[in-house]
Design an enzyme around this catalytic site. Sequence first.
Site, PDB file in Angstrom:
ATOM      1  N   LYS A 141      -0.478  -6.891  -5.759  1.00  0.00           N
ATOM      2  CA  LYS A 141       0.552  -7.007  -4.596  1.00  0.00           C
ATOM      3  C   LYS A 141       0.137  -6.273  -3.384  1.00  0.00           C
ATOM      4  O   LYS A 141       0.181  -5.207  -3.511  1.00  0.00           O
ATOM      5  CB  LYS A 141       1.792  -6.782  -5.352  1.00  0.00           C
ATOM      6  CG  LYS A 141       2.749  -7.179  -3.801  1.00  0.00           C
ATOM      7  CD  LYS A 141       4.161  -6.393  -3.968  1.00  0.00           C
ATOM      8  CE  LYS A 141       4.385  -5.154  -3.420  1.00  0.00           C
ATOM      9  NZ  LYS A 141       4.331  -5.208  -1.632  1.00  0.00           N
ATOM     10  N   GLY A 163       0.446   4.574  -3.341  1.00  0.00           N
ATOM     11  CA  GLY A 163       1.448   4.658  -2.450  1.00  0.00           C
ATOM     12  C   GLY A 163       2.159   6.152  -2.402  1.00  0.00           C
ATOM     13  O   GLY A 163       1.718   7.105  -2.861  1.00  0.00           O
ATOM     14  N   GLY A 209       6.243   5.990  -6.369  1.00  0.00           N
ATOM     15  CA  GLY A 209       5.703   6.217  -7.973  1.00  0.00           C
ATOM     16  C   GLY A 209       6.700   6.622  -8.672  1.00  0.00           C
ATOM     17  O   GLY A 209       6.682   5.925 -10.034  1.00  0.00           O
ATOM     18  N   GLU A 220      -1.379   6.700  -7.839  1.00  0.00           N
ATOM     19  CA  GLU A 220      -1.980   7.636  -7.072  1.00  0.00           C
ATOM     20  C   GLU A 220      -1.113   7.752  -5.816  1.00  0.00           C
ATOM     21  O   GLU A 220      -0.942   6.717  -5.106  1.00  0.00           O
ATOM     22  CB  GLU A 220      -3.317   6.683  -6.646  1.00  0.00           C
ATOM     23  CG  GLU A 220      -4.670   7.631  -6.284  1.00  0.00           C
ATOM     24  CD  GLU A 220      -4.665   7.938  -4.712  1.00  0.00           C
ATOM     25  OE1 GLU A 220      -4.050   8.791  -4.266  1.00  0.00           O
ATOM     26  OE2 GLU A 220      -5.098   6.877  -4.118  1.00  0.00           O
ATOM     27  N   CYS A 276      -4.205   9.501   1.837  1.00  0.00           N
ATOM     28  CA  CYS A 276      -3.498  10.327   0.727  1.00  0.00           C
ATOM     29  C   CYS A 276      -4.061  11.621   0.756  1.00  0.00           C
ATOM     30  O   CYS A 276      -3.191  12.618   0.538  1.00  0.00           O
ATOM     31  CB  CYS A 276      -3.601   9.550  -0.303  1.00  0.00           C
ATOM     32  SG  CYS A 276      -4.983   8.876  -1.121  1.00  0.00           S
ATOM     33  N   GLU A 278       4.374  15.637   3.560  1.00  0.00           N
ATOM     34  CA  GLU A 278       3.298  14.534   3.749  1.00  0.00           C
ATOM     35  C   GLU A 278       3.714  14.060   4.949  1.00  0.00           C
ATOM     36  O   GLU A 278       4.685  13.219   4.849  1.00  0.00           O
ATOM     37  CB  GLU A 278       2.896  13.552   2.675  1.00  0.00           C
ATOM     38  CG  GLU A 278       1.864  12.746   3.001  1.00  0.00           C
ATOM     39  CD  GLU A 278       1.332  11.759   1.978  1.00  0.00           C
ATOM     40  OE1 GLU A 278       2.352  11.204   1.219  1.00  0.00           O
ATOM     41  OE2 GLU A 278       0.223  11.674   1.550  1.00  0.00           O
TER      42      GLU A 278
HETATM   43  P1  NAD Z   1       5.193   2.653  -0.274  1.00  0.00           P
HETATM   44  O1  NAD Z   1       5.010   3.851  -1.500  1.00  0.00           O
HETATM   45  O2  NAD Z   1       6.626   2.645   0.365  1.00  0.00           O
HETATM   46  O3  NAD Z   1       4.601   1.447  -0.271  1.00  0.00           O
HETATM   47  C1  NAD Z   1       3.458   1.142  -1.405  1.00  0.00           C
HETATM   48  C2  NAD Z   1       3.606  -0.282  -1.946  1.00  0.00           C
HETATM   49  O4  NAD Z   1       4.558  -0.167  -3.088  1.00  0.00           O
HETATM   50  C3  NAD Z   1       3.756  -1.516  -0.980  1.00  0.00           C
HETATM   51  O5  NAD Z   1       2.867  -2.419  -1.514  1.00  0.00           O
HETATM   52  C4  NAD Z   1       5.297  -1.751  -1.294  1.00  0.00           C
HETATM   53  O6  NAD Z   1       5.571  -2.875  -0.884  1.00  0.00           O
HETATM   54  C5  NAD Z   1       5.405  -1.076  -2.756  1.00  0.00           C
HETATM   55  N1  NAD Z   1       6.744  -0.730  -2.927  1.00  0.00           N
HETATM   56  C6  NAD Z   1       7.585  -0.222  -2.268  1.00  0.00           C
HETATM   57  N2  NAD Z   1       8.759  -0.103  -3.035  1.00  0.00           N
HETATM   58  C7  NAD Z   1       8.581  -0.421  -4.262  1.00  0.00           C
HETATM   59  C8  NAD Z   1       9.264  -0.586  -5.404  1.00  0.00           C
HETATM   60  N3  NAD Z   1      10.488  -0.066  -5.462  1.00  0.00           N
HETATM   61  N4  NAD Z   1       8.758  -1.105  -6.517  1.00  0.00           N
HETATM   62  C9  NAD Z   1       7.564  -1.473  -6.545  1.00  0.00           C
HETATM   63  N5  NAD Z   1       6.705  -1.590  -5.259  1.00  0.00           N
HETATM   64  C10 NAD Z   1       7.053  -0.950  -4.356  1.00  0.00           C
HETATM   65  O7  NAD Z   1       4.341   3.289   1.113  1.00  0.00           O
HETATM   66  P2  NAD Z   1       4.541   2.876   2.509  1.00  0.00           P
HETATM   67  O8  NAD Z   1       5.975   2.188   2.828  1.00  0.00           O
HETATM   68  O9  NAD Z   1       3.427   1.860   2.597  1.00  0.00           O
HETATM   69  O10 NAD Z   1       4.443   4.292   3.119  1.00  0.00           O
HETATM   70  C11 NAD Z   1       5.510   5.429   3.080  1.00  0.00           C
HETATM   71  C12 NAD Z   1       4.791   6.761   2.773  1.00  0.00           C
HETATM   72  O11 NAD Z   1       3.948   6.591   1.452  1.00  0.00           O
HETATM   73  C13 NAD Z   1       3.758   7.056   3.855  1.00  0.00           C
HETATM   74  O12 NAD Z   1       4.153   7.784   4.862  1.00  0.00           O
HETATM   75  C14 NAD Z   1       2.847   8.095   3.035  1.00  0.00           C
HETATM   76  O13 NAD Z   1       3.507   9.269   2.862  1.00  0.00           O
HETATM   77  C15 NAD Z   1       2.931   7.131   1.776  1.00  0.00           C
HETATM   78  N6  NAD Z   1       1.640   6.673   1.508  1.00  0.00           N
HETATM   79  C16 NAD Z   1       0.697   7.191   0.599  1.00  0.00           C
HETATM   80  C17 NAD Z   1      -0.514   6.325   0.159  1.00  0.00           C
HETATM   81  C18 NAD Z   1      -1.529   6.926  -0.610  1.00  0.00           C
HETATM   82  O14 NAD Z   1      -2.539   6.458  -0.491  1.00  0.00           O
HETATM   83  N7  NAD Z   1      -1.214   7.886  -1.375  1.00  0.00           N
HETATM   84  C19 NAD Z   1      -0.538   5.115   0.872  1.00  0.00           C
HETATM   85  C20 NAD Z   1       0.382   4.728   1.609  1.00  0.00           C
HETATM   86  C21 NAD Z   1       1.530   5.510   1.847  1.00  0.00           C
END
Ligand code: NAD
Length: 496
Positions: free
Chosen positions: A189, A242, A247, A265, A299, A396
Amino acid sequence: MTGSNLLVDVKLSNGKTIQVQTGLFINNEFVVGDYTLDTVNPATGEVITAVQAADTPKVDEAVDAAENAYQTVWKDTLPTERQRLMLRLADLIERDAEELAQIETLDNGKPFTNSKFVDVPALLGTLRYYAGFADKLYGKLINTQVGTSLVDREPYGVCAGILPWNFPLSMLGWKLGPALVTGNVIIIKTSEITPLSALKVAALAKEAGFAPGVIQIITGYGKTAGTALSRHMRVSKLAFTGSTMVGREIMKASADTNLKKVTLELGGKSPNIIFNDADIDQAVKFAHRGIYYNQGQICCAGSRIYVQEGVYDQFVKGLQAAATTGKSGDPFDLTTMHGPLVSQMQFDRVMDYIESGKAEGAHVHTGGKRVGDKGYFIEPTIFTDVKPEMKIVKEEIFGPVAVVTKFKDEDDVVRLANDTVYGLASAVFTKDIDRALTVAKRIQAGTVWVNGYNLLENETPFGGYGQSGIGRENGEMGLDNYLQYKTIKINLNVKL
Ligand code: NAD
Ligand code: MG
């Protein structure tokens, strides 16, 4: 509407027109989804196109196809054949590198030079790296009192990967590579913010000859497609990259359903430490790369910079010069160093952090403002006069914002560096080998770079201490996430 109707023409800022795929890739076909969502060009704020998105029905369909592919094809596909397919896919990605990089830059906003020369090579490099393990995966034989035990390693079957928007292509490689070579099938996804580049890879996977259902790519919001995958009773393993907040949701979903194996991660607030005896020119260049590469949306970004008293002024001057030199603007312009943030939401989040830093009394040494009047550009920003309890030091930001702190000695900086709930990465700059190793051992983080930053390679494991995650990706260790041990005990000695 199927197949070619889902291919959409899009005009790039450099005048070229490319085609992007907008369907869900299920069972080797591009199909209409449960709903659609718009993806935006962050350099302009304009909608690129609507894409098909998944909710529970389409996720169920993908899981059915995945199960079928695993049972009827992939489980019995010879490792050397898996390897051949993976290498073929990598070759096709290389062939279409230009187009893939264009799609990535259009959808994510990162400079084209980064997409072309870093992200695309990272994806195909990871596929090639893991393809090499195909015929080198062994179990163990252990002789014991009972007799002989064969310890085998078997795939889980249906796996899923949920991807972020910051590195859509390289994160795709981190999931596909180890999953496929170990004999699993996988549903990816993508982030709803950057769905397009992986769909191009999906078309290439089909061209490479992967059977229907082995690789499937869907997009959709976290609350729909993400939840449907994380709560699915027939997904056995889920790899997530993410935010820490999501997580936690993934862990809860696993706990509430089938206890699918989860690797996470997550985020970080990584310390980058510069001692008096460091090569300051190199430290400045790597610190700059550490926090401003990919607009700070990494990240492992080196977002907390600690500089020893003796070189503080020199370092800050150097970082300021570097931060104000690189050009922000059209990511298709080959001289651009800084693209836009990925979305309006991320832009707002980062600007809110900058405001909070000012409100808490930190000094904006450089930057802090929007660039231009369209798109989501923010100046590379340096905060000085910061305190450990400030939000900009603790949380972060995921944007081009560095907080710089002066320190006295090793104990002082180790305490400051470890004052975080995260533990993804860190770096130490010094010419003293004893100090480098001592500090590296004292830092609570999954990666410590010595005299470098953001140097990621396929061969070495990557992942977090503390709330930065669970498990490791990359390297031989990355295979463990996709294999479960089976012990076959042959009783030779025990008679009843
Ligand atoms: P997020 O964690 O919200 O999203 C990451 C992925 O998870 C996306 O594909 C999203 O659709 C999915 N997702 C969101 N909610 C979910 C749920 N309840 N169940 C299953 N999947 C779900 O990250 P974001 O909105 O893309 O970014 C928000 C913050 O996350 C950023 O500002 C940053 O702090 C962090 N981030 C970290 C990384 C990393 O590599 N560690 C990457 C992107 C974002
Ligand atoms: Mg987009």
